[in-house]
Design an enzyme around this catalytic site. Structure first.
Site, PDB file in Angstrom:
ATOM      1  N   SER A   1     -11.425  -4.660  -1.865  1.00  0.00           N
ATOM      2  CA  SER A   1     -11.031  -6.031  -1.556  1.00  0.00           C
ATOM      3  C   SER A   1     -12.226  -6.975  -1.609  1.00  0.00           C
ATOM      4  CB  SER A   1     -10.407  -6.093  -0.172  1.00  0.00           C
ATOM      5  OG  SER A   1      -9.410  -5.121  -0.053  1.00  0.00           O
TER       6      SER A   1
HETATM    7  N1  SAH Z   1      -9.827  -0.529   2.173  1.00  0.00           N
HETATM    8  C1  SAH Z   1     -10.156  -0.286   0.802  1.00  0.00           C
HETATM    9  C2  SAH Z   1      -9.195  -1.012  -0.131  1.00  0.00           C
HETATM   10  C3  SAH Z   1      -8.541  -0.033  -0.994  1.00  0.00           C
HETATM   11  S1  SAH Z   1      -7.182  -0.610  -1.970  1.00  0.00           S
HETATM   12  C4  SAH Z   1     -11.610  -0.632   0.503  1.00  0.00           C
HETATM   13  O1  SAH Z   1     -12.261  -1.245   1.363  1.00  0.00           O
HETATM   14  O2  SAH Z   1     -12.085  -0.256  -0.559  1.00  0.00           O
HETATM   15  C5  SAH Z   1      -5.831   0.170  -1.135  1.00  0.00           C
HETATM   16  C6  SAH Z   1      -5.879   1.649  -1.009  1.00  0.00           C
HETATM   17  O3  SAH Z   1      -4.662   2.064  -0.391  1.00  0.00           O
HETATM   18  C7  SAH Z   1      -5.951   2.419  -2.318  1.00  0.00           C
HETATM   19  O4  SAH Z   1      -7.073   3.257  -2.289  1.00  0.00           O
HETATM   20  C8  SAH Z   1      -4.664   3.224  -2.355  1.00  0.00           C
HETATM   21  O5  SAH Z   1      -4.794   4.506  -2.945  1.00  0.00           O
HETATM   22  C9  SAH Z   1      -4.336   3.339  -0.876  1.00  0.00           C
HETATM   23  N2  SAH Z   1      -2.936   3.620  -0.594  1.00  0.00           N
HETATM   24  C10 SAH Z   1      -1.822   3.113  -1.179  1.00  0.00           C
HETATM   25  N3  SAH Z   1      -0.716   3.641  -0.633  1.00  0.00           N
HETATM   26  C11 SAH Z   1      -1.125   4.517   0.323  1.00  0.00           C
HETATM   27  C12 SAH Z   1      -0.455   5.394   1.243  1.00  0.00           C
HETATM   28  N4  SAH Z   1       0.877   5.486   1.292  1.00  0.00           N
HETATM   29  N5  SAH Z   1      -1.206   6.143   2.072  1.00  0.00           N
HETATM   30  C13 SAH Z   1      -2.566   6.082   2.057  1.00  0.00           C
HETATM   31  N6  SAH Z   1      -3.254   5.283   1.208  1.00  0.00           N
HETATM   32  C14 SAH Z   1      -2.546   4.510   0.374  1.00  0.00           C
END
Ligand code: SAH
Length: 232
Positions: A65
């Site tokens: 993000s």
């Molecule tokens: N907080 C992260 C942002 C990652 S983007 C950072 O600081 O880099 C969102 C993330 O959510 C992705 O890695 C994706 O794989 C994860 N995600 C999506 N659906 C999910 C689920 N049901 N359970 C766990 N993770 C999930």
């Protein structure tokens, strides 16, 4: 001889100044943003852009993000030093790393094993020992560790799952990007703040955002290895 001042990264200072201008006011949040080296959370080719206020790609088709959105969500979460915080969607680990100095313990769940492995290595290298993580479907939360004082969803949902609201402690706050409906590129999302108090649940709609969608279940290749937890 005077004690040496710790080195401060000028790019991180510039980022924090930009965040202040954009309205982030909580000094603890700004300090956490300054001391979390975003360059360590992006792929090598993107390292030069790590301190710009932009979304960057990470593995498995996901994104890290924008720093502003990470700071905004962290501020809106009103995290205190004794709190236990659950994050859904570890991704690169950046958001969890920003939360780490602000609370007692961060619990973070990721469905993509390679992303989780990368994030764990970063937590280790940076000495963030109060971050614990789990491979699994975060839509189910982390019931064994519930309730949580704070919950942060790092991917968009159409509706915040009951299972997660149920894992929120009394007085708890949950922040999530919630999709407003529509399809394809017209999907718009707003950060939503859910507060649980003695009267029940209240909701506030905050700023418009753009997150990758939350996907239920585990990716095909990972199903066999589900549920392995890191020792706390
Ligand atoms: N907080 C992260 C942002 C990652 S983007 C950072 O600081 O880099 C969102 C993330 O959510 C992705 O890695 C994706 O794989 C994860 N995600 C999506 N659906 C999910 C689920 N049901 N359970 C766990 N993770 C999930």
């Amino acid at each position: 001889m005077a004690a040496e001042a710790p080195l401060r990264d000028t790019r991180a200072i510039a980022l924090v100044m930009a965040l202040r201008k954009q309205g982030i006011a909580d000094l603890r949040v700004l300090e956490a943003m300054e001391k979390t080296p975003r360059a360590a959370f992006v792929e090598e080719p993107f390292a030069p852009s790590a301190y710009e206020n932009s979304v960057l790609p990470i593995a498995c088709g996901q994104t890290i993000s924008q720093p502003y959105v990470v700071a905004y969500m962290t501020e809106a979460l009103e995290v205190g030093p004794r709190m236990r915080v659950l994050e859904i969607g570890t991704g690169s680990g950046y958001q969890a790393a920003v939360l780490s100095p602000l609370c007692r313990r961060v619990y973070t769940v990721e469905r993509h094993r390679p992303l989780l492995d990368g994030a764990r290595a970063r937590f280790e290298t940076l000495g963030l020992h109060n971050v614990v993580s789990k491979h699994g479907d975060g839509l189910k939360g982390w019931p064994e560790q519930a309730p949580f004082d704070r919950i942060l969803l790092a991917a968009a949902v159409e509706e915040v799952p009951e299972a997660l609201i149920d894992q929120l402690a009394p007085g708890g706050i949950l922040i999530a990007p919630v999709a407003n409906g529509g399809a394809g590129e017209s999907i718009s999302q707003h950060l939503t703040k859910i507060i649980r108090d003695e009267k029940g649940i209240t909701q506030q709609v905050l700023i418009p955002v753009m997150f990758v969608p939350m996907v239920p279940g585990l990716p095909q290749e990972a199903r066999k290895a589900d549920g392995k937890e890191q020792k706390i």
